[in-house]
Motif scaffolding. Structure first.
Motif, PDB file in Angstrom:
ATOM      1  N   ARG A 691       0.820  -1.212   0.000  1.00 25.36           N
ATOM      2  CA  ARG A 691       0.000   0.000   0.000  1.00 25.36           C
ATOM      3  C   ARG A 691       0.856   1.265   0.000  1.00 25.36           C
ATOM      4  O   ARG A 691       0.657   2.146  -0.836  1.00 25.36           O
ATOM      5  CB  ARG A 691      -0.950  -0.009   1.205  1.00 25.36           C
ATOM      6  CG  ARG A 691      -1.840   1.220   1.292  1.00 25.36           C
ATOM      7  CD  ARG A 691      -2.465   1.347   2.666  1.00 25.36           C
ATOM      8  NE  ARG A 691      -1.479   1.338   3.731  1.00 25.36           N
ATOM      9  CZ  ARG A 691      -0.713   2.385   4.035  1.00 25.36           C
ATOM     10  NH1 ARG A 691      -0.804   3.502   3.348  1.00 25.36           N
ATOM     11  NH2 ARG A 691       0.154   2.306   5.027  1.00 25.36           N
ATOM     12  N   ASN A 694       2.617   1.933  -3.411  1.00 22.70           N
ATOM     13  CA  ASN A 694       1.772   2.372  -4.514  1.00 22.70           C
ATOM     14  C   ASN A 694       1.368   3.835  -4.390  1.00 22.70           C
ATOM     15  O   ASN A 694       0.698   4.359  -5.273  1.00 22.70           O
ATOM     16  CB  ASN A 694       0.517   1.486  -4.603  1.00 22.70           C
ATOM     17  CG  ASN A 694       0.808   0.181  -5.315  1.00 22.70           C
ATOM     18  OD1 ASN A 694       1.050   0.159  -6.508  1.00 22.70           O
ATOM     19  ND2 ASN A 694       0.799  -0.914  -4.567  1.00 22.70           N
ATOM     20  N   ASP A 695       1.753   4.478  -3.303  1.00 24.38           N
ATOM     21  CA  ASP A 695       1.503   5.900  -3.126  1.00 24.38           C
ATOM     22  C   ASP A 695       2.775   6.658  -3.511  1.00 24.38           C
ATOM     23  O   ASP A 695       3.798   6.541  -2.841  1.00 24.38           O
ATOM     24  CB  ASP A 695       1.140   6.186  -1.671  1.00 24.38           C
ATOM     25  CG  ASP A 695       0.768   7.647  -1.456  1.00 24.38           C
ATOM     26  OD1 ASP A 695       0.947   8.455  -2.400  1.00 24.38           O
ATOM     27  OD2 ASP A 695       0.306   7.991  -0.357  1.00 24.38           O
ATOM     28  N   LYS A 697       3.778   9.539  -3.051  1.00 18.82           N
ATOM     29  CA  LYS A 697       4.300  10.418  -2.009  1.00 18.82           C
ATOM     30  C   LYS A 697       5.127   9.648  -0.980  1.00 18.82           C
ATOM     31  O   LYS A 697       5.984  10.212  -0.317  1.00 18.82           O
ATOM     32  CB  LYS A 697       3.147  11.140  -1.309  1.00 18.82           C
ATOM     33  CG  LYS A 697       2.363  12.073  -2.226  1.00 18.82           C
ATOM     34  CD  LYS A 697       1.236  12.749  -1.467  1.00 18.82           C
ATOM     35  CE  LYS A 697       0.441  13.680  -2.382  1.00 18.82           C
ATOM     36  NZ  LYS A 697      -0.687  14.335  -1.657  1.00 18.82           N
ATOM     37  N   GLU A 698       4.837   8.363  -0.821  1.00 24.80           N
ATOM     38  CA  GLU A 698       5.542   7.563   0.174  1.00 24.80           C
ATOM     39  C   GLU A 698       6.570   6.617  -0.451  1.00 24.80           C
ATOM     40  O   GLU A 698       7.231   5.862   0.241  1.00 24.80           O
ATOM     41  CB  GLU A 698       4.546   6.740   0.994  1.00 24.80           C
ATOM     42  CG  GLU A 698       3.536   7.569   1.757  1.00 24.80           C
ATOM     43  CD  GLU A 698       2.654   6.705   2.635  1.00 24.80           C
ATOM     44  OE1 GLU A 698       3.177   5.786   3.281  1.00 24.80           O
ATOM     45  OE2 GLU A 698       1.444   6.947   2.676  1.00 24.80           O
TER      46      GLU A 698
END
Length: 794
Positions: A691, A694-695, A697-698
């Motif tokens: 999870r 897939n971001d 920003k992270e």
């Protein structure tokens, strides 16, 4: 490889260790920008933050106070118990400064004294303004020319650009596929496959594919003899060829198809014995028949389908039969398929060159003498010949109901069967082309089709397969010529020797096994894409089922409603076999099929019929289905090759394992408990690692590379060593859509019914248990590695 012109790219030959084993190295995963790793930029950012801290301590800033929560976090930063769930992206100095300015009383708490000289400030302001205008104009000019000459970095930065994929795929046109198909069909009568291979290489080269090579292997082929095989009724002396045609007529009107009605790698010779109807030849059929008759050295009348042919032949050989007459019951085929008089070919080769089992056929390799792979004389025959052997009319349909062919138990038929084959060493040619990736060139997506191999027939499916892969290469290279590249490398393969047991793909895989084990991410199969025109039939590994289902649903929304968009993990025919069963590579395949075929017995596709070129065009006259398969496969290839995080689903594997243990299966309580632990680990892995990755920003490049290495190897835990003949070693794949349990457990349970001992079942349960445990440990270890990396950095 003495006869090979080349192999894999040079960058791949050295191989690479798993990324999580060298996390301290300077690695750049998909979507990694070189500017983010620039040391000067990092130093500048740190200096800026230090200067700002000093500035905050100056007299004008003494009233500023950090938020109490921030203070608390800073004071306890050394004692905080770090967990994976709480990881947040680092806050930049710029962001913190912006928040200070946004405070409501910022202007009242911080004011500067009035400037001493307005005139001086005006001059300075004017100079700065002029300089800014000049730099702005230069920036526009530089940006314009850079945009014209430099490749786009949209996808290389890791963003998912579906619009880009659609721009690539919209250039795929049915008319182009149709032209390519017809050009290939013209080469069908070639003496060998050299001319076809050269044509494929020429086409791919003209489209701009960078590195295209022939990879050749000298292999042992079992070919038809100079004369067709025959079956003679001992009672009347009537002689028939496999298609049911009397031998006397065949001499006047000889057909090449008669020669190719044979079982490759069957034993050869003559056998006179009683014919015993064994129906589909499963364990129950043989158990029933052995109670009634002595089957030693007799001839089995066997229907194709329901179980792998190699498995059924192993049961017949073990029971003591001497020969097999193999046929397809017309009742198992759609009403539109009239194959009663058609002959067909099968291969008894489980895969690869029989003379070099388990190792590549390169110069200097030891060659075993294996002209036949079974002691049985096996001869495929048409349904019309079966009707003559059992004295039954050809048309067995009454009131719309088809009556299966069967030999009455009270009747006895003695026949003489003659099987003729010739064993020769021939050269098999693979055509392999490479498109090197931009950021992860050492990770491969393999796209596989197959071309016609002389001395056999496989209908015109090979022409559809080759035309589709060529169409995708054409559309892809149009974009590559404009400067774009996928993040990972794509290898395009047109395999030779598929009809004889996937020989070309097996030999290439064995040749480069060490490299492929580490670097192959996925295999996309284009084997036999058009087998009907009524239903889209999708097969995928559990980790890819979600991705394939999404494409199915999108396709159904664009077209007429699909009858069924389910995706299954079942055994399939073709060159994906090696990559599934020996490398554990996630695999997928799109194909169009007849619904009635899907509802009938499985494994009928093991028979290769000599269909004419018009057959494909009758099923898809406008080649719209070819276009759909090309676009569906192409979009999945682009996503796997280009997305920063591989679009694989770890949790779906655990769910598939649990579903495979449903039902009243004995001795599965330990398996169920272990499957629960596997699901818990997969859920934690999915939430804590996939999870955040897939971001954007992270996303951290090193962690993305580590994550992708884990995702691409998930299915390797489910490769077992010993399976019945014809069964997949990758136990995540079921025999067919009608069975959801692990195939080796089902077979072991059936085997134990007729035996007093359950040793075989215990061995199968142990194999499955070790696979599930290995997968659970794999996920848990991956989580531990990520956590240790975080602790090390803090």
């Amino acid at each position: 490889m003495g006869e090979n012109e080349a192999g894999l790219p040079n960058t791949s030959l050295q191989g690479k260790k798993m990324a999580y084993q060298k996390v301290n190295a300077d690695q750049r995963g998909p979507g990694h920008s070189q500017y983010l790793d620039n040391d000067d930029l990092q130093a500048t950012a740190l200096d800026l933050e230090w200067d700002m801290e000093k500035e905050l301590e100056e007299p004008g800033f003494d009233q500023f106070q950090l938020d109490s929560t921030e203070n608390q976090n800073l004071e306890n930063s050394e004692t905080v118990d770090l967990s994976l769930d709480s990881i947040q992206p680092a806050t930049s100095p710029k962001g913190r400064f912006q928040r200070l300015q946004e405070e409501p009383d910022y202007a009242t708490r911080y004011t500067r004294s009035a400037p001493k000289s307005n005139h001086c400030n005006f001059c300075r302001l004017l100079k700065v303004l002029c300089m800014a205008i000049i730099l702005f104009i230069f920036g526009i000019l530089i940006g314009y020319y850079a945009h014209e000459n430099c490749p786009s970095t949209v996808t290389s930065s890791g963003t998912i650009d579906l619009q880009l994929y659609q721009e690539i795929l919209k250039t795929i046109q049915a008319e182009d596929i149709k032209k390519s198909f017809r050009n290939l069909v013209q080469l069908y009568k070639s003496e060998d496959d050299t001319e076809i291979s050269k044509e494929i290489k020429t086409q791919w080269t003209s489209l701009g594919l960078e590195d295209i090579q022939f990879v050749n292997y000298s292999v042992l082929l079992n070919l038809p003899g100079p004369f067709p095989s025959s079956v003679t009724l001992s009672s009347s002396g009537q002689c028939f060829h496999p298609n049911g045609q009397p031998c006397s007529e065949a001499r006047k009107h000889s057909s090449q198809d008669l020669l190719y009605s044979y079982a490759a790698y069957s034993a050869k010779g003559t056998l006179e014995a009683e014919v015993i109807d064994v129906s589909y030849g499963n364990a129950d059929d043989l158990k029933r028949i052995k109670k009634m008759k002595n089957v030693t050295n007799q001839i089995a009348l066997l229907k194709l389908g329901k179980l792998p042919l190699l498995y059924k032949l192993s049961l017949l050989e073990k029971a003591g039969f001497g020969g097999v007459l193999l046929y397809i019951d017309p009742c198992d085929l759609p009403k539109t398929a009239n194959l009663s008089y058609d002959t067909f070919m099968v291969s008894l080769n489980p895969g690869g060159d029989p003379s070099t089992p388990g190792y590549p056929s390169i110069n200097g390799s030891f060659r075993e003498n294996r002209s036949n792979l079974t002691s049985l004389l096996v001869q495929p025959i048409s349904a019309s010949l079966v009707a003559k052997l059992i004295s039954s009319p050809n048309d067995r349909t009454e009131n719309g109901v088809c009556s299966p062919l069967e030999l009455p138990n009270n009747e006895k038929r003695i026949i003489n069967m003659q099987v003729q084959t010739v064993t020769k060493f021939k050269t098999i040619i693979n055509v392999v082309g490479y498109l090197k990736g931009l950021t992860s060139p050492d990770r491969y997506i393999i796209v596989g089709s197959h071309h016609h191999t002389a001395y056999s027939y496989s209908g015109q499916e090979w022409a559809s397969s080759t035309a589709i892969i060529t169409a995708f290469i054409r559309s892809l290279m149009l974009r590559v010529k404009r400067g774009w590249r996928p993040n990972r490398s794509i290898i395009f393969c047109s395999w030779g020797g598929t009809a004889f047991g996937n020989i070309g793909s097996y030999e290439w895989g064995e040749d480069f096994k060490k490299v492929l084990q580490k670097n192959v991410v996925a295999y996309v199969s284009l084997h036999s894409p058009i087998r009907g025109n009524l239903s889209l039939y999708s097969v995928a590994s559990p980790s890819l089922q979600q991705l394939v289902a999404e494409k199915n649903n999108v396709n159904c929304s664009r077209r007429a409603p699909c009858p069924d968009t389910n995706v299954s993990s079942v055994q399939i025919q073709g060159d994906a076999n090696y990559f599934i069963n020996h490398l554990g590579v996630p695999t997928l395949q799109f194909a169009y099929e007849d619904i009635k075929v899907l509802q009938g017995p499985s494994f009928l596709s093991e028979a290769l019929f000599p269909n004419h070129a018009t057959k494909i065009e009758e099923m898809d006259p406008f080649f719209s289905l070819h276009e759909t398969i090309t676009k569906l496969s192409g979009e999945v290839i682009l996503q796997i090759a280009n997305e920063p995080v591989l679009p694989f689903n770890a949790l779906d594997i655990a769910i598939e394992v649990q579903n495979s243990l449903k039902g009243n299966q004995p001795n599965t309580h330990q398996l169920l408990a272990q499957a629960t632990r596997l699901r818990d680990s997969a859920e934690l892995f999915q939430s804590d690692e996939m999870r955040p990755a897939n971001d954007p920003k992270e996303r951290v490049p090193v962690r993305v590379r580590m994550l992708n290495d884990i995702l691409q190897d998930m299915e390797k835990s489910f490769l077992v060593q010993q399976v019945p003949p014809g069964f997949y070693r990758n136990i995540l794949y079921h025999l067919d859509e009608k069975t959801s349990q692990f195939s080796i457990l089902l077979e072991a349970w059936e085997h134990c019914k007729s035996l007093a001992s359950n040793e075989t079942l215990q061995e199968a349960v142990s194999e499955v248990l070790h696979s599930i445990n290995s997968a659970q440990v794999y996920f848990k270890t991956g989580l531990d590695v990520f956590e240790s990396v975080l602790v090390g950095k803090n």
